[in-house]
Design a protein around this motif. Structure first.
Motif, PDB file in Angstrom:
ATOM      1  N   VAL A 143      18.552   9.438   0.328  1.00 43.61           N
ATOM      2  CA  VAL A 143      18.270   8.263  -0.497  1.00 43.61           C
ATOM      3  C   VAL A 143      17.372   7.249   0.205  1.00 43.61           C
ATOM      4  N   LEU A 144      17.292   7.294   1.533  1.00 44.69           N
ATOM      5  CA  LEU A 144      16.452   6.326   2.239  1.00 44.69           C
ATOM      6  C   LEU A 144      14.996   6.358   1.777  1.00 44.69           C
ATOM      7  N   PRO A 145      14.391   7.548   1.582  1.00 43.90           N
ATOM      8  CA  PRO A 145      13.006   7.548   1.073  1.00 43.90           C
ATOM      9  C   PRO A 145      12.874   6.909  -0.304  1.00 43.90           C
ATOM     10  N   TRP A 146      13.917   6.951  -1.104  1.00 46.28           N
ATOM     11  CA  TRP A 146      13.852   6.349  -2.435  1.00 46.28           C
ATOM     12  C   TRP A 146      13.797   4.828  -2.333  1.00 46.28           C
ATOM     13  N   PHE A 147      14.539   4.273  -1.382  1.00 42.79           N
ATOM     14  CA  PHE A 147      14.464   2.830  -1.159  1.00 42.79           C
ATOM     15  C   PHE A 147      13.106   2.442  -0.570  1.00 42.79           C
ATOM     16  N   CYS A 148      12.572   3.288   0.316  1.00 44.58           N
ATOM     17  CA  CYS A 148      11.223   3.040   0.837  1.00 44.58           C
ATOM     18  C   CYS A 148      10.194   3.095  -0.279  1.00 44.58           C
ATOM     19  N   ALA A 149      10.412   3.991  -1.259  1.00 47.57           N
ATOM     20  CA  ALA A 149       9.502   4.072  -2.403  1.00 47.57           C
ATOM     21  C   ALA A 149       9.500   2.758  -3.185  1.00 47.57           C
ATOM     22  N   GLY A 150      10.658   2.120  -3.283  1.00 49.47           N
ATOM     23  CA  GLY A 150      10.731   0.832  -3.958  1.00 49.47           C
ATOM     24  C   GLY A 150       9.913  -0.234  -3.254  1.00 49.47           C
ATOM     25  N   LEU A 151       9.996  -0.273  -1.915  1.00 51.98           N
ATOM     26  CA  LEU A 151       9.194  -1.226  -1.148  1.00 51.98           C
ATOM     27  C   LEU A 151       7.706  -0.906  -1.265  1.00 51.98           C
ATOM     28  N   ALA A 152       7.377   0.388  -1.186  1.00 53.70           N
ATOM     29  CA  ALA A 152       5.971   0.789  -1.316  1.00 53.70           C
ATOM     30  C   ALA A 152       5.429   0.389  -2.683  1.00 53.70           C
ATOM     31  N   ALA A 153       6.234   0.568  -3.729  1.00 62.13           N
ATOM     32  CA  ALA A 153       5.805   0.182  -5.078  1.00 62.13           C
ATOM     33  C   ALA A 153       5.550  -1.318  -5.146  1.00 62.13           C
ATOM     34  N   TYR A 154       6.410  -2.099  -4.500  1.00 61.73           N
ATOM     35  CA  TYR A 154       6.223  -3.555  -4.466  1.00 61.73           C
ATOM     36  C   TYR A 154       4.888  -3.915  -3.817  1.00 61.73           C
ATOM     37  N   PHE A 155       4.594  -3.298  -2.686  1.00 60.37           N
ATOM     38  CA  PHE A 155       3.348  -3.604  -1.979  1.00 60.37           C
ATOM     39  C   PHE A 155       2.124  -3.188  -2.794  1.00 60.37           C
ATOM     40  N   PHE A 156       2.199  -2.033  -3.450  1.00 56.52           N
ATOM     41  CA  PHE A 156       1.059  -1.582  -4.241  1.00 56.52           C
ATOM     42  C   PHE A 156       0.874  -2.443  -5.480  1.00 56.52           C
ATOM     43  N   VAL A 157       1.956  -2.895  -6.081  1.00 58.28           N
ATOM     44  CA  VAL A 157       1.831  -3.801  -7.231  1.00 58.28           C
ATOM     45  C   VAL A 157       1.120  -5.078  -6.809  1.00 58.28           C
ATOM     46  N   ALA A 158       1.504  -5.625  -5.661  1.00 52.25           N
ATOM     47  CA  ALA A 158       0.830  -6.820  -5.148  1.00 52.25           C
ATOM     48  C   ALA A 158      -0.648  -6.553  -4.930  1.00 52.25           C
ATOM     49  N   LEU A 159      -0.953  -5.408  -4.354  1.00 48.85           N
ATOM     50  CA  LEU A 159      -2.339  -5.048  -4.061  1.00 48.85           C
ATOM     51  C   LEU A 159      -3.161  -4.917  -5.332  1.00 48.85           C
ATOM     52  N   VAL A 160      -2.608  -4.244  -6.336  1.00 46.53           N
ATOM     53  CA  VAL A 160      -3.352  -4.007  -7.579  1.00 46.53           C
ATOM     54  C   VAL A 160      -3.506  -5.289  -8.390  1.00 46.53           C
ATOM     55  N   ILE A 161      -2.437  -6.063  -8.523  1.00 49.63           N
ATOM     56  CA  ILE A 161      -2.489  -7.259  -9.361  1.00 49.63           C
ATOM     57  C   ILE A 161      -3.394  -8.332  -8.757  1.00 49.63           C
ATOM     58  N   LEU A 162      -3.329  -8.509  -7.447  1.00 49.74           N
ATOM     59  CA  LEU A 162      -4.119  -9.560  -6.814  1.00 49.74           C
ATOM     60  C   LEU A 162      -5.575  -9.174  -6.612  1.00 49.74           C
ATOM     61  N   GLU A 163      -5.882  -7.891  -6.696  1.00 55.11           N
ATOM     62  CA  GLU A 163      -7.258  -7.429  -6.489  1.00 55.11           C
ATOM     63  C   GLU A 163      -8.171  -7.933  -7.614  1.00 55.11           C
ATOM     64  N   PRO A 164      -9.229  -8.686  -7.285  1.00 55.46           N
ATOM     65  CA  PRO A 164     -10.107  -9.220  -8.334  1.00 55.46           C
ATOM     66  C   PRO A 164     -11.156  -8.234  -8.831  1.00 55.46           C
ATOM     67  N   VAL A 165     -11.403  -7.154  -8.127  1.00 57.46           N
ATOM     68  CA  VAL A 165     -12.442  -6.195  -8.497  1.00 57.46           C
ATOM     69  C   VAL A 165     -11.787  -4.993  -9.166  1.00 57.46           C
TER      70      VAL A 165
END
Length: 222
Positions: A143-165
């Motif tokens: 289950v540890l990779p599944w929790f890491c997937a949640g953190l990774a999803a959070y970081f990618f959401v931040a990256l995609v939403i804040l990206e202006p291009v």
């Protein structure tokens, strides 16, 4: 200054974080209600045999729960910053822009991590009621990779939403889908053990990704 920034971030995510945590607790509770039912129906020895030799994963319902949490908190925290490009206001504060972005990310990720930790501890404690340490250790490794997937999803959401291009948004989305899928591949119980440390380090490195869209915002790229 930092207290004001943190308070602003808390106001954006508080109800989403509380709601997700509550639903997560219900989800973990459901897992063990089902475990209790299956043990009663199959008898304990047959149920354990299925786990040990037939790769029955009693924790399978937990797989996409952390991923959902990362997506929800990421959208709740960063989408408001795109409305009328409010993120630009943060860059006019008497604080270095990179520090501002990192404090936002660390607060959001830290809040999500607290929620994940609560669910993880609850999962381990309830597992201890029904299973011996060997089965629990295999479940934890899985289950540890599944929790890491949640953190990774959070970081990618931040990256995609804040990206202006937009072209970079599309590229980040493709990379994010591929990267997160690495955490969610079907495996035997405990199969992720050798790569868990590597995946955790990669996940932490993603936290610096928001510096790229912040740089383009400062340059005025659209």
């Amino acid at each position: 200054m930092w207290k004001s920034v943190i308070y602003k971030e808390w106001l954006k995510i508080r109800w989403f974080l509380i709601g997700f945590t509550a639903l997560g607790i219900i989800g973990v509770g459901y897992i063990f209600l089902k475990v209790q039912h299956d043990i009663t129906f199959m008898e304990g020895k047959n149920y354990w045999y299925s786990i040990l030799f037939q790769n029955l994963q009693y924790f399978a319902y937990l797989k996409f729960l952390p991923l959902a949490g990362g997506l929800i908190i990421g959208i709740a925290q960063y989408f408001p910053e795109t409305v009328n490009k409010r993120i630009k206001l943060a860059f006019h504060l008497p604080v270095r822009e990179n520090k501002m972005m990192m404090i936002m990310v660390l607060f959001g990720a830290g809040s999500l991590l607290v929620s994940f930790l609560l669910l993880f501890v609850l999962f381990v404690l309830l597992s201890g009621i029904f299973f011996p340490s060997g089965i629990i250790l295999g479940a934890i490794t899985s289950v540890l990779p599944w929790f890491c997937a949640g953190l990774a999803a959070y970081f990618f959401v931040a990256l995609v939403i804040l990206e202006p291009v937009w072209k970079y948004r599309f590229l980040y989305s493709l990379v994010g889908v591929f990267f997160i899928s690495l955490f969610l591949k079907t495996s035997v119980t405990g199969g992720y053990g050798p790569v868990n440390p590597v995946l955790a380090v990669l996940c932490l490195l993603l936290s610096f990704g928001v510096l790229f869209p912040a740089y383009r915002f400062r340059k005025g790229e659209m």
